[in-house]
Enzyme design. Structure first.
Site, PDB file in Angstrom:
ATOM      1  N   HIS A  26       0.822  -1.212   0.000  1.00  0.00           N
ATOM      2  CA  HIS A  26       0.000   0.000   0.000  1.00  0.00           C
ATOM      3  C   HIS A  26       0.850   1.253   0.000  1.00  0.00           C
ATOM      4  CE1 HIS A  26      -4.041   1.743   0.654  1.00  0.00           C
ATOM      5  NE2 HIS A  26      -3.363   2.736   1.214  1.00  0.00           N
ATOM      6  N   ASP A  28       0.200   5.502  -1.085  1.00  0.00           N
ATOM      7  CA  ASP A  28      -0.807   6.487  -1.497  1.00  0.00           C
ATOM      8  C   ASP A  28      -0.263   7.579  -2.393  1.00  0.00           C
ATOM      9  OD1 ASP A  28      -3.536   6.014  -0.399  1.00  0.00           O
ATOM     10  OD2 ASP A  28      -2.448   5.844   1.486  1.00  0.00           O
ATOM     11  N   GLU A 131      -8.860   1.539  -2.738  1.00  0.00           N
ATOM     12  CA  GLU A 131      -9.050   1.640  -1.296  1.00  0.00           C
ATOM     13  C   GLU A 131     -10.425   2.223  -0.998  1.00  0.00           C
ATOM     14  OE1 GLU A 131      -6.509   2.931   2.651  1.00  0.00           O
ATOM     15  OE2 GLU A 131      -6.243   4.101   0.817  1.00  0.00           O
ATOM     16  N   HIS A 158     -13.024   2.236   3.607  1.00  0.00           N
ATOM     17  CA  HIS A 158     -11.958   3.077   4.142  1.00  0.00           C
ATOM     18  C   HIS A 158     -12.366   3.397   5.574  1.00  0.00           C
ATOM     19  CE1 HIS A 158      -9.315   6.773   4.419  1.00  0.00           C
ATOM     20  NE2 HIS A 158      -8.469   5.788   4.190  1.00  0.00           N
ATOM     21  N   HIS A 199      -8.709  -1.695   7.192  1.00  0.00           N
ATOM     22  CA  HIS A 199      -9.727  -0.653   7.416  1.00  0.00           C
ATOM     23  C   HIS A 199     -11.099  -1.191   7.828  1.00  0.00           C
ATOM     24  CE1 HIS A 199      -7.900   3.239   6.578  1.00  0.00           C
ATOM     25  NE2 HIS A 199      -7.229   2.687   5.583  1.00  0.00           N
ATOM     26  N   HIS A 220      -2.396  -3.169   4.640  1.00  0.00           N
ATOM     27  CA  HIS A 220      -1.612  -2.323   5.548  1.00  0.00           C
ATOM     28  C   HIS A 220      -2.269  -2.301   6.919  1.00  0.00           C
ATOM     29  CE1 HIS A 220      -4.644   0.284   3.785  1.00  0.00           C
ATOM     30  NE2 HIS A 220      -4.275   1.367   4.444  1.00  0.00           N
ATOM     31  N   ASP A 328       2.249   2.097   3.765  1.00  0.00           N
ATOM     32  CA  ASP A 328       1.327   3.237   3.747  1.00  0.00           C
ATOM     33  C   ASP A 328       2.067   4.557   3.551  1.00  0.00           C
ATOM     34  OD1 ASP A 328      -1.147   4.426   3.648  1.00  0.00           O
ATOM     35  OD2 ASP A 328      -1.542   4.323   5.788  1.00  0.00           O
TER      36      ASP A 328
END
Length: 400
Positions: A26, A28, A131, A158, A199, A220, A328
């Site tokens: 993961h 972003d 995600e 999420h 999540h 993650h 992350d």
């Protein structure tokens, strides 16, 4: 990891990563590019040092021993319906753009074979994970379209509970998955898209494990027994992973791995909101506000050893075949000491070497487990596609 032998351990770590590079679950970067430069890649040359703006660029990925990256094509839950779908498509588009632009370093990958081919070519496999299940707009046809565009996992939620699945950090409405949520999992299995349970609420994790015919993923998330945060994985779920075949990828986010950071982060998040900013914002103004807060309220600092504590527990509870790494990066304002950015993975591997992890175990952690879980999901999909066609169920039909 400290004292005599540190340099030797780092050398050994880098040698191991040269042979068995990190598959990170993961990152972003796509959302950071959206927020910072509205996808203008001329303003963020990933082939050059971007440490002033980002945790991620290609030279630091090379320094960190990264061999494959699942880029998060994340969409904020403030976007819903067609707006969420459109934003997800824009995220997919920028991953395709930067993979093509820097194709000498990156190789687009959709399968386990693609990942192995990238490693053989000396390139970094570039994969995508969506995600948040709100990105499909409650449409299984949209889910299939994302798969056709190359998305190979979807995180079911999420931070907010959605129409068919409960989040770990919001009020529950479904006691896990609704009937439509279960159908989403089944359709993901049929496609070969990994079901990502980071999540989601623990009840959602358990429902997905009950329904899924393919291995699941935690892209993650770390161990709740080590840091009691709802974003982490309870022991009973870790214990169930061997029966499912799935992989839990430990994250580096301090507020998820260091108990002392949980309360501090809650106060820092409230400070962000008081300044009119979303608590997940990592833009320049947001980081100035964070740094000012930190100057008055010293931040508890996680380290590579903190993450290693989670991995030790996850290995003991789930087994060495069911763990991985999901940093992350570019999705968190703060990172652990020595894991500051994507160049930091050798420090974690060195810490694990200091704890007497074998080279074979480390090779599973960094590369083999993640490749295996995608390959097994592909095999399940081939079988399921012989037995059933695409689902045309709707949320109204199944959930009323």
């Amino acid at each position: 990891m400290a004292g005599a032998g540190t340099d030797e351990l780092l050398t050994r770590a880098r040698e191991l990563l040269a042979a068995h590079p990190v598959v990170d679950g993961h990152n972003d970067l796509p959302w950071a590019l959206r927020e910072q430069v509205r996808y203008d890649l001329s303003r963020r040359d990933l082939a050059a040092d971007q440490s002033a703006y980002l945790h991620t660029d290609l030279p630091r990925m090379r320094a960190g021993g990264v061999g494959a990256q699942f880029w998060s094509v994340y969409v904020t839950t403030s976007l819903t319906g067609d707006g969420a779908v459109c934003a997800c498509l824009e995220q997919i588009d920028v991953v395709r753009q930067f993979t093509d632009r820097w194709s000498g370093e990156l190789r687009a990958a959709c399968t386990a074979d693609d990942m192995e081919a990238a490693r053989a070519e000396g390139r970094i496999a570039s994969l995508m994970g969506a995600e948040g299940g709100h990105s499909i707009g409650n449409s299984l046809a949209t889910l299939r379209a994302l798969y056709q565009l190359g998305v190979r996992y979807m995180t079911l939620t999420h931070n907010d509970t959605i129409d068919w699945a409960d989040s770990a950090t919001d009020e529950p409405r479904h006691d896990g998955l609704s009937a439509f949520g279960e159908e989403v999992v089944r359709e993901m299995n049929r496609l070969g898209m990994l079901v990502d349970l980071s999540h989601v609420a623990a009840s959602t994790m358990r429902d997905a494990l009950r329904v899924s015919e393919a291995p699941v993923l935690f892209s993650h998330s770390s161990a709740r027994a080590v840091c009691d945060h709802p974003r982490n994985i309870p022991d009973d779920v870790l214990e169930a992973l061997p029966g499912n075949g799935g992989v839990a990828m430990a994250t580096f986010v301090p507020k998820f791995v260091l108990p002392a950071a949980v309360e501090w982060t809650a106060a820092a998040d409230e400070n962000m909101r008081a300044h009119g900013l979303h608590h997940l914002n990592t833009g320049p103004r947001a980081m100035e506000i964070h740094r000012a807060f930190e100057a008055e309220h010293p931040r508890p600092v996680a380290t590579a050893a903190t993450v290693a504590d989670h991995l030790d527990h996850m290995r003991e509870t789930a087994g060495i075949d069911h763990i991985g790494i999901g940093g992350d990066y570019d999705g968190t304002a703060f990172t652990p000491d020595r894991l500051d950015d994507v160049a930091g993975y050798p420090h974690l591997v060195a810490e694990l070497l200091a704890r007497r992890w074998s080279q074979a175990d480390l090779a599973k952690l960094t590369w083999h487990n993640a490749v295996r879980v995608l390959r097994e999901a592909e095999g399940v999909a081939r079988d399921l596609q012989q037995r059933r066609g695409p689902s045309i169920a709707t949320i109204d039909q199944l959930d009323g």
